[in-house]
Structure formats: C-alpha cells, structure tokens
Design an enzyme around this catalytic site. Structure first.
Site, PDB file in Angstrom:
ATOM      1  N   HIS A   1      39.463  -2.884  30.745  1.00 46.49           N
ATOM      2  CA  HIS A   1      39.974  -1.617  29.920  1.00 46.49           C
ATOM      3  C   HIS A   1      40.609  -2.415  28.541  1.00 46.49           C
ATOM      4  CE1 HIS A   1      42.285   2.290  29.829  1.00 46.49           C
ATOM      5  NE2 HIS A   1      42.008   2.010  28.708  1.00 46.49           N
TER       6      HIS A   1
ATOM      7  N   PHE B   1      29.411  15.649  18.988  1.00 47.43           N
ATOM      8  CA  PHE B   1      30.575  15.850  18.598  1.00 47.43           C
ATOM      9  C   PHE B   1      30.764  15.484  16.970  1.00 47.43           C
ATOM     10  CE2 PHE B   1      34.995  13.743  18.131  1.00 47.43           C
ATOM     11  CZ  PHE B   1      35.426  14.770  17.661  1.00 47.43           C
TER      12      PHE B   1
ATOM     13  N   LYS C   1      36.014  12.982  26.852  1.00 39.33           N
ATOM     14  CA  LYS C   1      36.922  12.079  26.246  1.00 39.33           C
ATOM     15  C   LYS C   1      38.125  12.653  26.389  1.00 39.33           C
ATOM     16  CE  LYS C   1      33.261   9.757  24.768  1.00 39.33           C
ATOM     17  NZ  LYS C   1      32.530  10.050  23.342  1.00 39.33           N
TER      18      LYS C   1
ATOM     19  N   PRO D   1      37.767  -1.008  34.363  1.00 37.39           N
ATOM     20  CA  PRO D   1      37.407  -2.292  34.530  1.00 37.39           C
ATOM     21  C   PRO D   1      37.453  -2.776  33.063  1.00 37.39           C
ATOM     22  CG  PRO D   1      35.444  -1.060  35.975  1.00 37.39           C
ATOM     23  CD  PRO D   1      36.607  -0.145  35.392  1.00 37.39           C
TER      24      PRO D   1
ATOM     25  N   THR E   1      31.791   1.639  15.582  1.00 34.03           N
ATOM     26  CA  THR E   1      33.055   1.753  16.388  1.00 34.03           C
ATOM     27  C   THR E   1      33.923   0.715  15.923  1.00 34.03           C
ATOM     28  OG1 THR E   1      33.773   2.113  18.376  1.00 34.03           O
ATOM     29  CG2 THR E   1      31.607   1.232  18.395  1.00 34.03           C
ATOM     30  N   ASP E   2      35.160   1.161  16.085  1.00 31.20           N
ATOM     31  CA  ASP E   2      35.969  -0.207  16.248  1.00 31.20           C
ATOM     32  C   ASP E   2      35.926  -0.951  17.355  1.00 31.20           C
ATOM     33  OD1 ASP E   2      37.099   1.721  18.105  1.00 31.20           O
ATOM     34  OD2 ASP E   2      39.264   1.666  17.045  1.00 31.20           O
ATOM     35  N   GLU E   3      35.364  -0.640  18.545  1.00 29.85           N
ATOM     36  CA  GLU E   3      35.343  -1.280  19.883  1.00 29.85           C
ATOM     37  C   GLU E   3      34.233  -2.616  19.810  1.00 29.85           C
ATOM     38  OE1 GLU E   3      34.924   1.270  22.984  1.00 29.85           O
ATOM     39  OE2 GLU E   3      35.592   3.180  22.066  1.00 29.85           O
TER      40      GLU E   3
ATOM     41  N   ASN F   1      48.153   6.251  25.531  1.00 28.42           N
ATOM     42  CA  ASN F   1      47.458   7.524  26.111  1.00 28.42           C
ATOM     43  C   ASN F   1      48.476   8.393  26.924  1.00 28.42           C
ATOM     44  OD1 ASN F   1      45.214   6.135  25.274  1.00 28.42           O
ATOM     45  ND2 ASN F   1      44.723   5.149  27.232  1.00 28.42           N
TER      46      ASN F   1
ATOM     47  N   LYS G   1      26.570  -1.189  20.664  1.00 25.01           N
ATOM     48  CA  LYS G   1      27.062  -0.797  19.175  1.00 25.01           C
ATOM     49  C   LYS G   1      27.114  -2.073  18.554  1.00 25.01           C
ATOM     50  CE  LYS G   1      27.774   2.563  17.603  1.00 25.01           C
ATOM     51  NZ  LYS G   1      26.847   3.741  17.304  1.00 25.01           N
TER      52      LYS G   1
ATOM     53  N   ALA H   1      23.456   9.361  16.281  1.00 19.70           N
ATOM     54  CA  ALA H   1      22.820   9.176  17.746  1.00 19.70           C
ATOM     55  C   ALA H   1      23.228   7.933  18.462  1.00 19.70           C
ATOM     56  CB  ALA H   1      21.183   9.480  17.631  1.00 19.70           C
ATOM     57  N   ALA H   2      23.709   8.269  19.544  1.00 25.21           N
ATOM     58  CA  ALA H   2      24.187   7.042  20.290  1.00 25.21           C
ATOM     59  C   ALA H   2      24.510   7.713  21.813  1.00 25.21           C
ATOM     60  CB  ALA H   2      25.185   6.475  19.955  1.00 25.21           C
TER      61      ALA H   2
ATOM     62  N   TYR I   1      29.042  -0.378  26.229  1.00 29.44           N
ATOM     63  CA  TYR I   1      28.999   0.264  24.965  1.00 29.44           C
ATOM     64  C   TYR I   1      29.166  -0.250  23.852  1.00 29.44           C
ATOM     65  CZ  TYR I   1      30.735   3.788  21.621  1.00 29.44           C
ATOM     66  OH  TYR I   1      30.990   4.155  20.511  1.00 29.44           O
TER      67      TYR I   1
HETATM   68  P1  NAD Z   1      28.465  12.375  21.189  1.00 25.09           P
HETATM   69  O1  NAD Z   1      28.160  11.547  22.569  1.00 25.09           O
HETATM   70  O2  NAD Z   1      29.134  13.449  21.260  1.00 25.09           O
HETATM   71  O3  NAD Z   1      26.842  12.659  20.612  1.00 25.09           O
HETATM   72  C1  NAD Z   1      25.688  11.717  20.638  1.00 25.09           C
HETATM   73  C2  NAD Z   1      24.684  12.803  20.359  1.00 25.09           C
HETATM   74  O4  NAD Z   1      23.552  11.778  20.188  1.00 25.09           O
HETATM   75  C3  NAD Z   1      24.440  13.882  21.267  1.00 25.09           C
HETATM   76  O5  NAD Z   1      24.030  14.964  20.631  1.00 25.09           O
HETATM   77  C4  NAD Z   1      22.868  13.276  21.957  1.00 25.09           C
HETATM   78  O6  NAD Z   1      22.416  14.410  22.420  1.00 25.09           O
HETATM   79  C5  NAD Z   1      22.443  12.538  21.049  1.00 25.09           C
HETATM   80  N1  NAD Z   1      21.614  11.352  21.383  1.00 25.09           N
HETATM   81  C6  NAD Z   1      21.769  10.676  22.451  1.00 25.09           C
HETATM   82  N2  NAD Z   1      20.827   9.639  22.623  1.00 25.09           N
HETATM   83  C7  NAD Z   1      19.640  10.080  21.831  1.00 25.09           C
HETATM   84  C8  NAD Z   1      18.534   9.735  21.548  1.00 25.09           C
HETATM   85  N3  NAD Z   1      17.851   8.550  22.394  1.00 25.09           N
HETATM   86  N4  NAD Z   1      17.812  10.178  20.747  1.00 25.09           N
HETATM   87  C9  NAD Z   1      18.320  11.229  19.925  1.00 25.09           C
HETATM   88  N5  NAD Z   1      19.464  11.672  19.977  1.00 25.09           N
HETATM   89  C10 NAD Z   1      20.125  10.989  20.931  1.00 25.09           C
HETATM   90  O7  NAD Z   1      28.831  11.244  20.536  1.00 25.09           O
HETATM   91  P2  NAD Z   1      29.962  11.278  19.028  1.00 25.09           P
HETATM   92  O8  NAD Z   1      31.283  11.121  19.692  1.00 25.09           O
HETATM   93  O9  NAD Z   1      29.582  12.543  18.282  1.00 25.09           O
HETATM   94  O10 NAD Z   1      29.787   9.963  18.585  1.00 25.09           O
HETATM   95  C11 NAD Z   1      28.615   9.901  17.096  1.00 25.09           C
HETATM   96  C12 NAD Z   1      28.490   8.277  16.649  1.00 25.09           C
HETATM   97  O11 NAD Z   1      29.839   7.964  16.611  1.00 25.09           O
HETATM   98  C13 NAD Z   1      28.070   7.448  17.886  1.00 25.09           C
HETATM   99  O12 NAD Z   1      27.456   6.525  17.228  1.00 25.09           O
HETATM  100  C14 NAD Z   1      29.335   6.648  18.187  1.00 25.09           C
HETATM  101  O13 NAD Z   1      29.002   5.358  18.764  1.00 25.09           O
HETATM  102  C15 NAD Z   1      30.120   6.819  17.134  1.00 25.09           C
HETATM  103  N6  NAD Z   1      31.670   6.677  17.246  1.00 25.09           N
HETATM  104  C16 NAD Z   1      32.026   7.799  17.805  1.00 25.09           C
HETATM  105  C17 NAD Z   1      33.649   7.719  18.037  1.00 25.09           C
HETATM  106  C18 NAD Z   1      34.302   8.690  18.894  1.00 25.09           C
HETATM  107  O14 NAD Z   1      35.431   8.647  19.132  1.00 25.09           O
HETATM  108  N7  NAD Z   1      33.648   9.774  19.379  1.00 25.09           N
HETATM  109  C19 NAD Z   1      34.415   6.615  17.675  1.00 25.09           C
HETATM  110  C20 NAD Z   1      33.542   5.672  16.843  1.00 25.09           C
HETATM  111  C21 NAD Z   1      32.396   5.717  16.682  1.00 25.09           C
HETATM  112  P1  TYD Z   2      37.945   7.651  25.534  1.00 24.97           P
HETATM  113  O1  TYD Z   2      38.307   9.016  25.222  1.00 24.97           O
HETATM  114  O2  TYD Z   2      36.913   7.672  26.969  1.00 24.97           O
HETATM  115  O3  TYD Z   2      37.632   6.780  24.607  1.00 24.97           O
HETATM  116  P2  TYD Z   2      37.334   5.228  24.528  1.00 24.97           P
HETATM  117  O4  TYD Z   2      37.357   4.631  25.840  1.00 24.97           O
HETATM  118  O5  TYD Z   2      36.140   4.965  23.764  1.00 24.97           O
HETATM  119  O6  TYD Z   2      38.709   4.758  23.873  1.00 24.97           O
HETATM  120  O7  TYD Z   2      39.553   7.138  26.355  1.00 24.97           O
HETATM  121  C1  TYD Z   2      40.384   6.793  25.351  1.00 24.97           C
HETATM  122  C2  TYD Z   2      41.493   6.375  26.156  1.00 24.97           C
HETATM  123  O8  TYD Z   2      41.931   7.124  27.375  1.00 24.97           O
HETATM  124  C3  TYD Z   2      40.896   4.828  26.870  1.00 24.97           C
HETATM  125  O9  TYD Z   2      42.149   4.060  26.757  1.00 24.97           O
HETATM  126  C4  TYD Z   2      40.850   5.406  28.426  1.00 24.97           C
HETATM  127  C5  TYD Z   2      41.600   6.593  28.494  1.00 24.97           C
HETATM  128  N1  TYD Z   2      41.597   7.540  29.350  1.00 24.97           N
HETATM  129  C6  TYD Z   2      42.477   8.029  30.306  1.00 24.97           C
HETATM  130  O10 TYD Z   2      43.179   7.554  30.493  1.00 24.97           O
HETATM  131  N2  TYD Z   2      41.840   8.968  31.241  1.00 24.97           N
HETATM  132  C7  TYD Z   2      40.865   9.611  31.235  1.00 24.97           C
HETATM  133  O11 TYD Z   2      40.403  10.489  31.624  1.00 24.97           O
HETATM  134  C8  TYD Z   2      39.808   9.344  30.065  1.00 24.97           C
HETATM  135  C9  TYD Z   2      38.424  10.024  29.973  1.00 24.97           C
HETATM  136  C10 TYD Z   2      40.220   8.246  29.106  1.00 24.97           C
END
Ligand code: NAD
Ligand code: TYD
Length: 337
Positions: free
Chosen positions: A277, A11, A189, A275, A123-125, A250, A154, A80-81, A150
């Site tokens: 959360h 993404f 998500k 769990p 991530t902030d997590e 949410n 990270k 990548a993650a 997760y």
């Molecule tokens: P995503 O899950 O959409 O995409 C992850 C990508 O990494 C995928 O294309 C997958 O094929 C690739 N990948 C997974 N394992 C791999 C491996 N072993 N080798 C090579 N490629 C691999 O993730 P995203 O939402 O785009 O997140 C990107 C980064 O940002 C991650 O590091 C995540 O921890 C961080 N991040 C995401 C969010 C969010 O809200 N999405 C928030 C904070 C931080």
């Molecule tokens: P998510 O998008 O999985 O991101 P993160 O767990 O990394 O914050 O979830 C965002 C928030 O929404 C989180 O508090 C969990 C909640 N959630 C739901 O209530 N229903 C759902 O189907 C999903 C996927 C998440």
C-alpha cells in the site's frame, strides 16, 4: 476539430466528453471503449444522440478497430486503461495488455494516421510513494518508482508515449494526475464506495488504520487541465495535476463523508491492509499553474460536499452499477445501430 477519446465510457473519460461537447459544440468526438466492467454508457446519455458524437465498441489492443477509429482524427485523448490497484493485485495480466500493449497499438495507429497530437492521461502512482508526514511532493522531474502492477503498467505506457516522440516524432503531451473523484465514478474507488455504502446503510471498509494520504482532484478540474494542456501545452511536455488540500487521511475522508450524510462513524470497518500500500501521494502542480494558468476551482471540502450531493441525487445511476444492470444498456441503446 475531430477527437478520438479512448475509454470515454469510464469515469474520467465520460466526464471529459460531457465537458468537451458542452464547451466546444463544433468539434466531433469518437469514443472508443471496450466496455469492460468499468465502462458505462449511461453516463453519456446527455450526448449519445448528438450528431457530432459517435461511440465505437472496441478494444485499444485491436489494431483494426483502432485504425478505423483513428480515421481523420486530429487529437487523441487517451484515457482507456485498467485503473484499479486492487484488481491489478488480483490479476495483473489484463493491466499489461490494455495499459501497455493497448497504448502501443494506439501510438502506432496515431503515427500512421498522422494525428496532430496524442495526449496521454497518466497517474501520480508512477512515482511511487512519499513518506507520511513529510512535506515532499511529486513533480515532473520525480523519478519513476511504480510499486503496484497497475502503476508499473502506467509507467511503461508513459515511457512508450515519450519514446514514440523521440523515435518517430509523434507530437505528444502527458498529464500525471492524482486521485480523481466526482460524478459517475465506479463505486469500487474509495469516495463513491464510501458514499454509496453509507447511503445503503452498509459498512465502509477502511484498509489498515486508514492513515494513508491521497491528493484528491475533482474530475472537472482535471478535465479543465487536460483542455489547457491539449490547447496550450508544449509538444513533448509532461504536466502534473493535483488537488487543493492538505494531507487528509483516508479515515478522515470517510469521516467527512459520514458527517455530510448525517451518519455516525460506527459504519467504519477497519479491514486488512492492501499489500504494498502506497502511503502518501502529493502533487506539485506549480508548472501547469505557472505555464498554463491552471488551478483547482475549489478546495477538497467544497468539492466533496458537491460530490456527496450528486450521489444522493443520482441513486438510480449507482444502484444500476452496483446491481450490474448498467451492462444491459449497450444492448438496448445500440442494438439497431
Ligand atoms: P475507469 O476504470 O473508470 O475507465 C476506464 C475505461 O476504459 C472504461 O470505460 C473501460 O471500459 C475502458 N477500457 C478498459 N480497457 C479497455 C480496452 N482494452 N480497450 C478500450 N477501452 C478499454 O478509469 P478512470 O478512472 O476513468 O481513469 C481514466 C484514466 O485516468 C486511466 O488511464 C487512469 O490510469 C487515469 N487516472 C485515473 C485516476 C483516478 O483517480 N480515477 C487517477 C490518475 C490517473
Ligand atoms: P482507491 O480509490 O482504490 O485509489 P488508489 O488505490 O488508486 O489510491 O483508494 C484510495 C485510498 O483508499 C487508498 O489508500 C486505498 C484506500 N481504500 C480503502 O481504505 N478502502 C477501500 O474500500 C478502498 C477501495 C480504498
């Protein structure tokens, strides 16, 4: 400049590649991605035939693949993650492998290839959870307190990145950002799941009572922040990135999406809570604002409305994701390359 983007089919990585290639057409990008369920090359159709873009299907844990991808690279932007908390609860092992061992494999290769800059996307997590109703926010000095497999993986990767600077002198920066949303997000998500379920006339599962709070960051604001950090950030520094919003739960997020789509709220279904959360995330992005001049372009409501329109207009993209058809694309597109 030559960039290696890891996880560029995901993404944020795909949004970042589209952003970068549009803004810096003279740079070249190598996208190294394993194409797990979350990797979708259809998101990169606009650039896939450009001469300055190359896709390599490979695992960041595979030292040979990483060494080849790192050849003559100036800047690594590491996305990548394994990224989904719920999946990490069901099966943590792959999170440790990709997020920890994969990051370490990349760091080793970056050192050997003498790359000028390694940027790690985190991530902030890693900071744990904040109290509901408090005004407290996470910032660059917040203590690490990860609470899910997760976020623990990270956190470990952040420590490794800093350790490679301290021990071996690798030039690094780190960004810790909040929950992203926007185009091309895998519909597991919350925001894309709620939007696409509502568009399909399905229920939206809300965990517990839906009173958890996230700090929603629009993906292009995030890409702009990374751009600033890699161009102007200081070696060894961490920058926190968040959205422009104020404590939306949410449940309120889902209600806003339903309203934007003209749906009533009977589609909301309260389901068993996750769990462990985390209750609330909030980011203090004063540092990146003060030092690099970054701030979100719009507030949450404006970006949410744009996002919902994007999912309405790009039904093909997410329907192919939900049906699994997107996974055939690699075979078709890259068969003869
Ligand atoms: P995503 O899950 O959409 O995409 C992850 C990508 O990494 C995928 O294309 C997958 O094929 C690739 N990948 C997974 N394992 C791999 C491996 N072993 N080798 C090579 N490629 C691999 O993730 P995203 O939402 O785009 O997140 C990107 C980064 O940002 C991650 O590091 C995540 O921890 C961080 N991040 C995401 C969010 C969010 O809200 N999405 C928030 C904070 C931080
Ligand atoms: P998510 O998008 O999985 O991101 P993160 O767990 O990394 O914050 O979830 C965002 C928030 O929404 C989180 O508090 C969990 C909640 N959630 C739901 O209530 N229903 C759902 O189907 C999903 C996927 C998440």
């Amino acid at each position: 400049m030559k960039l290696l983007v890891t996880g560029g089919a995901g993404f944020i990585g795909s949004n970042f590649i589209l952003y970068w290639m549009n803004k810096y057409p003279n740079d070249s990008i190598v996208n190294l991605d394993k194409l797990t369920y979350a990797g979708n090359l259809e998101s990169l159709r606009k650039v896939e035939n450009q001469k300055n873009y190359r896709f390599i299907k490979g695992d960041i844990c595979d030292a040979d693949a990483v060494r080849i991808a790192m050849h003559k690279v100036d800047l690594v932007v590491h996305f990548a993650a394994e990224s989904h908390v719920d999946r990490s609860i069901l099966g943590p092992a792959v999170f440790m492998m990709t997020n920890v061992v994969g990051t370490q494999t990349l760091l080793d290769a970056a050192l050997q290839a003498k790359v000028k800059h390694f940027h790690h996307v985190s991530t902030d997590e890693v900071f744990g959870t904040l109290k509901l109703g408090s005004k407290e926010k996470f910032h660059e000095q917040s203590q690490y307190n990860p609470r899910s497999p997760y976020s623990a993986s990270k956190a470990a990767s952040d420590h490794l990145v800093r350790a490679y600077r301290t021990t071996y002198g690798l030039p690094i920066t780190i960004t810790n950002c909040s929950n992203n949303f926007g185009p091309y997000q895998f519909p597991e998500k919350l925001i894309p799941l709620a939007t696409t379920n509502l568009l399909e006339g399905k229920k939206v599962p809300v965990y517990g009572e839906g009173n958890q709070v996230r700090d929603w960051l629009y993906v292009s604001d995030h890409c702009r922040a990374i751009d600033l950090v890699v161009k102007k950030g200081k070696n060894g520094e961490t920058y926190c990135i968040g959205g422009q919003m104020d404590g939306v739960t949410n449940l309120q997020v889902v209600k806003k999406i339903a309203k934007l789509l003209g749906k009533d709220q009977s589609a909301i279904e309260f389901v068993k809570d996750r769990p462990g959360h985390d209750l609330r995330y909030a980011m203090d992005w004063t540092k990146i604002h003060r030092e690099l001049g970054w701030k979100p372009e719009h507030d949450f409501d404006t970006w949410l409305a744009k996002t919902v329109v994007w999912y309405k207009q790009n039904t093909d993209w997410w329907k192919r994701v939900k049906s699994g058809e997107y996974q055939e694309y690699y075979q078709k597109q890259y068969r003869n390359r």
